[in-house]
Every structure is written in structure tokens, then in C-alpha cells.
Design an enzyme around this catalytic site. Structure first.
Site, PDB file in Angstrom:
ATOM      1  N   HIS A   1       3.094   9.899  12.869  1.00  0.00           N
ATOM      2  CA  HIS A   1       2.396   8.768  13.708  1.00  0.00           C
ATOM      3  C   HIS A   1       3.739   7.891  13.391  1.00  0.00           C
ATOM      4  O   HIS A   1       5.325   7.839  13.455  1.00  0.00           O
ATOM      5  CB  HIS A   1       1.691   8.267  12.295  1.00  0.00           C
ATOM      6  CG  HIS A   1       2.360   7.986  10.987  1.00  0.00           C
ATOM      7  ND1 HIS A   1       3.223   7.906   9.995  1.00  0.00           N
ATOM      8  CD2 HIS A   1       2.552   6.096  10.836  1.00  0.00           C
ATOM      9  CE1 HIS A   1       3.051   7.547   8.924  1.00  0.00           C
ATOM     10  NE2 HIS A   1       3.148   6.058   9.758  1.00  0.00           N
TER      11      HIS A   1
ATOM     12  N   HIS B   1       1.031  -1.083  -0.295  1.00  0.00           N
ATOM     13  CA  HIS B   1       0.271  -0.159  -0.160  1.00  0.00           C
ATOM     14  C   HIS B   1       1.105   1.296   0.317  1.00  0.00           C
ATOM     15  O   HIS B   1       0.481   2.233  -0.453  1.00  0.00           O
ATOM     16  CB  HIS B   1      -0.436  -0.080   1.376  1.00  0.00           C
ATOM     17  CG  HIS B   1      -0.179   0.085   2.353  1.00  0.00           C
ATOM     18  ND1 HIS B   1       0.464  -0.706   3.448  1.00  0.00           N
ATOM     19  CD2 HIS B   1      -0.362   1.641   2.604  1.00  0.00           C
ATOM     20  CE1 HIS B   1       0.613  -0.132   5.045  1.00  0.00           C
ATOM     21  NE2 HIS B   1       0.462   0.912   4.263  1.00  0.00           N
TER      22      HIS B   1
END
Length: 318
Positions: free
Chosen positions: A187, A122
Site C-alpha cells: 500500500h 494501531h
């Protein structure tokens, strides 16, 4: 003449696909998704023939048995299809891909790795799903190592983008090329430094990264459980600083960060901003436009989208 006609930087998260209904911050998620679609419309308007997708590896395409810093897909390309992302063969502009790889190596600027049978995850296929939806284009996939230290220095990623820009400009013909940087922003993933795992979960993750080449799906359920149990660690101030650099055409300033400092400030997932840096450098660090920034704790990530148009006054040449 082959021209780079547009650049896009976009965060990715498979949780968009798997946990949309469980997402609490629906307004923020909707605005981010709308920004992806707006960037997709700008890509369509730019009419690229080929899209260079610079993305990361999440240990579904490369494993710890071999981790190059930079890899260009020059032949077959297959998307792993995890978490509802596209699966199967992807169309590669082999002529341009091989030209870029050959030019970088022959010119002595980068000894990049190449793959004639590349599996992507991804890190690239999220962009294919949302940014290339409905577009009839070929791709050149480029994978940057951002999760298995030692990582390529940010300055090397900036230099790689410039070298890719020069290689594309030297390609014969009249290709129109767009460049996407997929990943980030701030993140923190519950992923260990593979060199010193601490505890059962970290040892499991390292084992999955080492042994998963032929059976990565066998590890995926527990991997997802570990990720879903993580607490968000988002730094909106850092993300705003980075997006402001993009807007001013100054993302090269991010090279002042060391790998260690970047993780300290914005989390290990922020190492993916290398993909944005390669993209921005390929666009000559032209000023960009911020389309969205949203803090979505359920996705663990500060989600941003920006577009860089190299044409004067932000208009795509026809």
C-alpha cells in the site's frame, strides 16, 4: 523450557473500524475479518502465556524528535486508542520483555532501545483488538521504524527475529510465547519523506510528526482527510509472492529488496513487512499457511493473514 508456539502475520487498517459501512468491497472485507478471527482461534488453541507483538509506529507513539530503529516495551504500555482501537494501559510481561532486551544488548547482537513507558498505536493495538480478543495474555510490544527514513535494513530485521528467538529460548521457566507481525502488505500512504516535504499537505504531515508528542490528536482530523483522499496503489503480485515465501518458509528472501526497491514495487506502506519478517525469523522460518488475501482499495491496502506453526505437521503441542 520457554517455547514459541505460534506466529501470526496480519495486515492492519483502522478503516475497518471507522469506515466499515462505507466499504464497497464488503465480501473481501468480510473474508479478511473472518481470517483474523480464525487466526485468533489458532492463537487461543496454542495457549500462549505471552504474545510478542511486532508492529510499526504511525507517529502516535514516536515522533521525529526521537526515532529508534527497534524499541522494546519493558514496563508501562499505553495504547493511544485512535480510530476505535483499544485505548489505555496494556498488560506487559515485564520479566520476559526485560530478558529479551537485556539478552540482545548483553550478547552484543543488537543495541535495541527500550521504553519503560511506551505509547503504542494501531501498529500493535489493531492486533490486540482482533487477534487477542478474549485472550488472557500479557504482551511484549516491539516497535520497528518503518516510516521515518533511514529505515533498518530488511536483513537487520531478519537478524533481529533470530536473536529474539534465541533470547526467548533462553528464558528460564516454561512460558508459552506467540509472536505477531502486524502491518502491510502492499500500500501507499500519502506520507512524505520527512527530509524533503513537497507542498502544503506534506509540510503539515512533517510538522505533525515533529510536534505531536503532546498533542497528536490536534493533527488527527486533517491527517485522516489526507489519507482518505489518497488513491489506492496495491500490488497483488508482490503480495502473492510474499505470502508464498511465508508458506514455503522462505520469507528471508525478501531481504534481497532494498528499502528503495521495496517502496518502488509495493509502496511506502509495504515497509511494514519488516514486522512479518521479524515474526517469521523468530519462528525459525518454519513453513506457514495463508488464511486470506484480499484487495480492498477503500482501505488502500492488500490485506493478508498467515499463520506459522512451528510444531510438526502443523499441530500445536499440548
Amino acid at each position: 523450557m520457554t517455547d514459541i508456539v505460534l506466529g501470526v502475520g496480519a495486515s492492519h487498517s483502522t478503516l475497518m473500524n471507522t469506515h466499515w459501512e462505507e466499504t464497497v468491497h464488503k465480501d473481501e472485507a468480510g473474508r479478511f475479518r473472518d481470517a483474523l478471527y480464525a487466526a485468533r482461534d489458532e492463537l487461543a488453541a496454542a495457549r500462549p502465556d505471552t504474545v510478542v507483538i511486532v508492529g510499526s509506529n504511525h507517529f502516535r507513539g514516536f515522533w521525529l524528535d526521537l526515532i529508534p530503529s527497534f524499541t522494546i516495551g519493558v514496563g508501562e504500555c499505553v495504547a493511544s486508542g485512535e480510530s476505535g482501537t483499544p485505548k489505555g494501559p496494556q498488560p506487559v510481561d515485564e520479566d520476559l520483555a526485560r530478558h529479551i532486551a537485556g539478552t540482545l544488548v548483553d550478547g552484543g547482537r543488537f543495541d535495541v532501545a527500550f521504553s519503560a513507558r511506551l505509547q503504542i498505536d494501531h501498529g500493535q493495538s489493531h492486533a490486540i483488538q482482533y487477534l487477542l480478543d478474549g485472550l488472557d495474555v500479557e504482551i511484549v510490544p516491539i516497535v520497528v521504524n518503518v516510516f521515518a527514513p533511514p529505515l533498518p535494513a530488511l536483513a537487520r530485521c531478519d537478524a533481529l527475529g533470530g536473536a529474539i528467538r534465541d533470547a526467548i529460548a533462553a528464558f528460564p521457566g516454561d512460558r508459552r510465547v506467540a509472536v505477531i507481525g502486524s502491518g502491510g502488505l502492499s500500500h501507499r500512504l500519502p506520507w512524505p519523506d520527512w527530509r524533503s516535504p513537497d507542498g502544503e499537505d506534506e509540510e503539515f504531515m512533517v510538522r505533525a510528526w515533529l510536534d505531536g508528542r503532546h498533542n497528536w490528536q490536534d493533527y488527527d482530523a486533517r491527517r485522516r482527510q489526507i489519507i482518505r483522499a489518497a488513491q489506492a496503489a496495491i500490488n497483488p503480485e508482490f503480495d502473492d509472492e510474499l505470502l508464498t515465501m511465508v508458506e514455503k518458509g522462505e520469507l528471508h528472501r525478501i531481504t534481497a529488496y532494498t528499502t528503495e526497491r521495496l517502496e518502488e514495487v509495493a509502496g511506502n506502506g509495504a515497509q511494514e513487512v519488516r514486522t512479518w519478517l521479524v515474526m517469521a525469523a523468530a519462528l525459525g522460518h518454519a513453513p506457514g499457511r495463508r488464511l486470506a488475501y484480499e484487495v480492498i482499495p477503500e482501505w488502500l491496502t492488500g490485506m493478508g493473514v498467515a499463520v506459522i506453526d512451528p510444531a510438526p505437521h502443523g499441530k500445536v503441542s499440548r
